[in-house]
Design an enzyme around this catalytic site. Structure first.
Site, PDB file in Angstrom:
ATOM      1  CG  HIS A 164      57.622  42.830 158.412  1.00  0.00           C
ATOM      2  ND1 HIS A 164      58.077  42.952 159.740  1.00  0.00           N
ATOM      3  CD2 HIS A 164      57.054  43.740 157.796  1.00  0.00           C
ATOM      4  CE1 HIS A 164      57.627  44.243 160.033  1.00  0.00           C
ATOM      5  NE2 HIS A 164      57.180  44.758 158.896  1.00  0.00           N
ATOM      6  CG  HIS A 198      52.124  46.676 158.481  1.00  0.00           C
ATOM      7  ND1 HIS A 198      52.209  45.370 158.966  1.00  0.00           N
ATOM      8  CD2 HIS A 198      53.302  47.282 158.366  1.00  0.00           C
ATOM      9  CE1 HIS A 198      53.689  45.250 159.026  1.00  0.00           C
ATOM     10  NE2 HIS A 198      54.261  46.408 158.582  1.00  0.00           N
ATOM     11  CD  GLU A 245      56.440  51.967 152.536  1.00  0.00           C
ATOM     12  OE1 GLU A 245      55.778  52.629 153.728  1.00  0.00           O
ATOM     13  OE2 GLU A 245      57.112  52.631 152.118  1.00  0.00           O
ATOM     14  CG  ASP A 246      56.980  47.242 151.284  1.00  0.00           C
ATOM     15  OD1 ASP A 246      57.601  48.555 150.855  1.00  0.00           O
ATOM     16  OD2 ASP A 246      57.119  46.953 152.580  1.00  0.00           O
ATOM     17  CG  ASP A 266      56.455  48.303 160.781  1.00  0.00           C
ATOM     18  OD1 ASP A 266      56.881  47.052 160.492  1.00  0.00           O
ATOM     19  OD2 ASP A 266      56.492  49.343 160.517  1.00  0.00           O
TER      20      ASP A 266
HETATM   21 MN    MN Z   1      56.388  47.014 158.212  1.00  0.00          MN
END
Ligand code: MN
Length: 494
Positions: free
Chosen positions: A50, A74, A78-79, A142
């Site tokens: 991704h 990016h 977040e992940d 994104d």
């Molecule tokens: Mn993303």
């Protein structure tokens, strides 16, 4: 597999920027691949695909090394367990801020959240955007990839993401003048939100597209020959109207689901080297194909739209009453029309060639003067403290599709769809708004709450000493008009 994709990405970047910071990009890729190791997307493929796909979209837009690196990184904050501070230590403040900006925008769920949270999300996005316009651009890349890979998600998630795209991200792309992106985002989201309507438009338009397509092919050939005879080199693209925008147009009352009333089902774009050639091409077009009289010629080169859009538009008869649109423009105008802010960066870069890697500072990516709405939004963000009201004006003004209307002097103004003569009057001048007592649209008297349409010529009838009515607050859609009316009543103490 993954590294093969990455090598391809490097090659792509090298083609448009041999000076790119490949060390940085490699480091970002390795870091992201390590951080996302073992993570899978719902489709079952490795997660790293991704961010790689996002970086690839950014490379298609020929963006700088820092944007590419930020695209690769990016989703790391977040992940995964990685913190912003770590990114900053390894990659520097600029990249850390970009990743942080995208993460913050990412965390904001625009739907299913309470009004206050929704408003808070939008406020955050506005403030981030005002500093670095690369954040919304990375976010669009994104979102674009997420929509392309939406099918394995739950129905609920699909609908939330698709709805958010139509309501927030597609309008954002429009405001960034990234017209191509807007059309693609809308068409990707369309079948998830309105599956039946999507199937209907698809089936209904197919034979018309096919028929027009055959004629257009011949017309294109004749145009190319005629241009070549005059020694003009041109590229002609033909574009089908995007399905979502076709659907919206079909739903307009004056169109009433009649596809024969759509005059831009197919568009031929003639792209040339100079402005002189554009006018020569217009003459040739009208010599070869009968111009459709209803819409006339719209010369957005002589008088660009407020967002800087330039092109000459005309419509022609294709066959048995079928009409197509012709758009004539130079390459520079074309890139600007399709890619907006990205094309702006490329041209500013060329104008200051010495501003190469390392010397270019972040302010290069601050909102340019042409995007005055960013400043405007920051102002709103400060002024409108009430969440309900903030959302109301974002929806009725900033996030609304734009229309272009003319003053009786022929100046063009950009207003949100649904704008009224009062919105128009205040957009021209606050005194004109305050003293408005009537309006004429295309020569006919209308009510002050009349909805303006694209291409309308608006004349405000003014009476010296007249004053606004509080009732106007019930129908104005622009925040500017609302603020001016309220300011007036504050001043007179009512
Ligand atoms: Mn993303």
């Amino acid at each position: 597999m993954t590294s093969k994709v990455f090598q391809k990405l490097l090659l792509k970047i090298r083609k448009y920027n041999a000076q790119a910071d490949f060390e940085l990009i490699k480091k970002a890729f390795e870091f992201a691949a390590y951080a996302h190791q073992g993570q899978k997307r719902i489709s079952g493929e490795d997660f790293i695909n991704h961010p790689l796909a996002v970086a690839d979209i950014l490379a298609n837009w020929k963006l700088d090394s820092v944007s590419i690196a930020a695209g690769l990184l990016h989703d790391v904050v977040e992940d995964t367990e990685v913190k912003k501070e770590e990114i900053e230590k390894i990659f520097g403040k600029e990249i850390a801020n970009l990743v942080d900006g995208v993460t913050k925008v990412d965390k904001t769920k625009f739907f299913g959240s309470k009004e206050d949270e929704f408003a808070e999300s939008l406020r955050k996005m506005i403030l981030i955007m005002a500093k670095d316009m690369r954040v919304p651009v990375i976010k669009l890349a994104d979102r674009y990839h997420n929509l392309q890979t939406l099918y394995p998600l739950s129905k609920e998630k699909q609908q939330r993401i698709a709805q958010e795209t139509i309501d927030i991200y597609a309008p954002l792309a429009e405001r960034l003048s990234m017209e191509k992106m807007r059309g693609e985002l809308e068409d990707l989201a369309f079948p998830y939100i309105y599956p039946q309507e999507y199937q209907w438009v698809l089936a209904y338009s197919r034979p018309y597209f096919e028929k027009a397509g055959r004629h257009i092919k011949k017309i294109k050939q004749r145009l190319l020959e005629a241009l070549a005879e005059e020694g003009i080199k041109a590229k002609i693209d033909d574009r089908r109207k995007h399905l979502y925008s076709l659907y919206l147009k079909l739903c307009r009352p004056e169109v009433d689901k009649n596809i024969n009333k759509i005059y831009d089902l197919i568009t031929l774009r003639i792209i040339l080297n100079t402005v002189e050639e554009c006018y020569a091409a217009l003459r040739i077009v009208h010599k070869i194909c009968k111009p459709f009289p209803l819409l006339g010629i719209r010369d957005w080169i002589a008088r660009p739209k407020p967002n800087g859009y330039r092109s000459i538009h005309t419509n022609i008869f294709v066959s048995d009453g079928q009409i197509a649109e012709i758009q004539i423009r130079t390459w520079e105008m074309h890139k600007q029309a399709e890619n907006g802010i990205i094309a702006y960066w490329h041209y500013s870069q060329q104008k200051t060639p010495r501003l190469t890697r390392g010397q270019r500072n972040v302010s290069f990516f601050a909102p340019p003067a042409e995007l005055s709405w960013v400043k405007e939004l920051v102002k709103w963000q400060k002024e409108i403290t009430d969440s309900k009201e903030f959302i109301k004006y974002l929806k009725s003004d900033f996030l609304k599709s734009r229309i272009f209307v003319f003053s009786s002097q022929g100046d063009v103004y950009d207003l949100p769809e649904g704008a009224t003569p009062i919105d128009f009057a205040y957009a021209l001048h606050s005194q004109l708004g305050n003293e408005a007592v009537g309006a004429r649209v295309n020569g006919t008297m209308v009510r002050l709450n009349h909805s303006l349409k694209n291409g309308d010529v608006v004349e405000i009838i003014r009476k010296k000493g007249a004053s606004p009515s509080k009732n106007w607050l019930n129908f104005v859609v622009t925040y500017l008009a609302k603020r001016r009316i309220e300011e007036y009543f504050k001043k007179v103490g009512k």
